[in-house]
Scaffold this motif. Structure first.
Motif, short mmCIF file in Angstrom:
data_model
loop_
_atom_site.label_atom_id
_atom_site.label_comp_id
_atom_site.label_asym_id
_atom_site.label_seq_id
_atom_site.Cartn_x
_atom_site.Cartn_y
_atom_site.Cartn_z
N THR A 219 138.57 7.36 2.43
CA THR A 219 139.99 7.81 2.34
C THR A 219 140.70 7.10 1.15
N LEU A 220 140.03 5.84 0.63
CA LEU A 220 140.75 5.20 -0.35
C LEU A 220 140.31 5.73 -1.74
N TYR A 221 139.07 6.08 -1.77
CA TYR A 221 138.50 6.39 -3.20
C TYR A 221 137.91 7.67 -3.37
N ASP A 222 138.12 8.72 -2.22
CA ASP A 222 137.78 9.99 -2.13
C ASP A 222 136.45 10.25 -2.82
N SER A 223 135.48 9.50 -2.37
CA SER A 223 134.08 9.43 -2.58
C SER A 223 133.46 9.79 -1.54
N PRO A 224 132.11 10.32 -1.62
CA PRO A 224 131.48 10.60 -0.30
C PRO A 224 130.54 9.43 0.09
N MET A 225 130.52 9.19 1.26
CA MET A 225 129.76 7.97 2.06
C MET A 225 128.90 8.55 3.19
N PRO A 226 127.90 9.43 2.76
CA PRO A 226 127.04 9.91 3.77
C PRO A 226 126.21 8.83 4.44
N TYR A 227 126.00 9.18 5.92
CA TYR A 227 125.43 8.14 6.83
C TYR A 227 126.01 6.83 6.78
N ALA A 228 127.34 6.90 7.10
CA ALA A 228 128.21 5.57 7.09
C ALA A 228 127.98 4.99 8.32
N MET A 229 127.65 3.58 8.47
CA MET A 229 127.66 2.74 9.78
C MET A 229 128.37 1.73 9.53
N PHE A 230 129.76 1.88 9.90
CA PHE A 230 130.85 0.74 9.71
C PHE A 230 130.53 -0.49 10.44
N PHE A 231 130.74 -1.56 9.68
CA PHE A 231 130.59 -2.87 10.56
C PHE A 231 131.67 -3.92 10.33
N ARG A 259 119.72 3.39 -1.48
CA ARG A 259 119.15 4.09 -2.34
C ARG A 259 118.41 5.31 -1.82
N ASP A 260 117.67 5.21 -0.93
CA ASP A 260 116.54 5.96 -0.35
C ASP A 260 117.32 6.86 0.92
N GLU A 261 117.48 8.15 0.57
CA GLU A 261 118.36 9.12 1.59
C GLU A 261 117.30 9.29 2.88
N GLY A 262 116.11 9.48 2.47
CA GLY A 262 115.25 9.77 3.50
C GLY A 262 115.16 8.53 4.51
N LYS A 263 115.34 7.48 4.14
CA LYS A 263 115.10 6.11 5.05
C LYS A 263 116.35 6.04 5.67
N ILE A 264 117.59 6.08 5.17
CA ILE A 264 118.49 5.81 5.61
C ILE A 264 118.93 6.97 6.79
N ALA A 265 118.57 8.02 6.62
CA ALA A 265 118.73 9.30 7.69
C ALA A 265 118.02 8.95 8.72
N ALA A 266 116.71 8.52 8.61
CA ALA A 266 115.94 8.00 9.72
C ALA A 266 116.47 7.07 10.30
N MET A 267 117.06 5.89 9.62
CA MET A 267 117.54 4.73 10.32
C MET A 267 118.92 5.32 11.06
#
Length: 281
Positions: A219-231, A259-267
């Motif tokens: 919402t601040l930078y209008d940039s995509p953050m797929p697979y976001a896990m807020f901490f 960097r690796d979309e496949g790995k973060i998708a699995a995680m």
């Protein structure tokens, strides 16, 4: 008188023939060791001293300078792996012949880059890196730094922090720029990460995942953050297409970029709200 005239004619012809034979016996120029004098031209060919050489050839052509010289030593070739190949790739990136990696694997992209570099400098386009090619590349580049060598990941993960050894943890090292997804002290997967820039640093400490968003947009930078896990506040672990494209030559606004979309998708599919996040040096 007539008979003596005939004999004089015969004698003259014989003398001329003898002179002709002698004038045709020239000394052949010495060739390279082991070669023999040039053979006579084939039947029907011209042996005239004033004739032009065949098209594409020059008179008295000399052998190439490399004739008789040993071929340069091949240092690396397709299929090779390791730190030396990673350095080769990093140096090829410096002279803009390679745009991805380094990966540490001598793959098709590396062969293409080496061929281009060789051809531009008049070297044989073999695609393998020999000692001559390597010395030429060394003379045109600087020694790669650590993050030049690991611009797209591949750095071995640091030893887990003691706080990562129990429970479900995203164990993130700023030293090795890696994330270990761990469950009860066992590493499930490892992935390359990068952090916030100088004025937007990623916080360090122990946190918990409090919100997940598969298709999040900042919402601040209008940039995509797929697979976001807020901490922590607006900081999250998420996939970054920019990191995948440019490597460590960029940075985030405080988030942990993967960097690796496949790995973060699995995680992402395994991580639960409340799972621990440990960020340390």
């Amino acid at each position: 008188m007539r008979t003596s005239g005939v004999w004089r004619s015969v004698a003259t012809a014989t003398a001329l023939a003898a002179l002709t034979v002698v004038s045709g016996c020239t000394i052949q120029p010495a060739g390279p060791p082991g070669t023999s004098p040039a053979a006579s031209p084939p039947a029907g060919g011209s042996s005239s001293a004033g004739s032009s050489p065949p098209a594409g050839r020059t008179p008295d052509a000399k052998p190439p300078a490399s004739a008789g010289q040993p071929a340069p030593e091949v240092l690396w070739s397709p299929g090779d792996r390791g730190g030396d190949v990673r350095e080769l790739q990093a140096r090829l990136r410096q002279v803009l012949w390679l745009y991805e990696g380094p990966t540490g694997t001598y793959d098709a992209s590396t062969v293409y880059a080496v061929k281009g570099f060789q051809g531009k400098r008049g070297l044989p386009r073999t695609g393998t890196t020999d000692s001559v090619t390597w010395q030429r590349l060394l003379g045109m580049t600087r020694e790669p730094g650590k993050w030049d060598l690991y611009a797209s990941g591949g750095q071995p993960a640091a030893k887990p922090d003691p706080r990562c050894m129990t429970g479900r943890v995203l164990c993130i090292s700023k030293t090795s720029r890696t994330l270990r997804w761990m469950i009860d002290g066992r590493t499930v997967s490892v992935m390359a990460v990068r952090f916030g820039a100088q004025y937007t640093p990623t916080r360090e400490g122990v946190f918990n995942v409090y919100f997940k968003s598969r298709h999040h947009v900042s919402t601040l930078y209008d940039s995509p953050m797929p697979y976001a896990m807020f901490f922590s506040g607006g900081q999250a672990v998420h996939y970054s297409a920019d990191f995948a494209g440019t490597g460590y030559y960029g940075g985030s606004h405080g988030c942990v970029n993967v960097r690796d979309e496949g790995k973060i998708a699995a995680m992402f599919a395994q991580v639960r709200d409340g799972d621990k996040v440990v960020i340390y040096w």
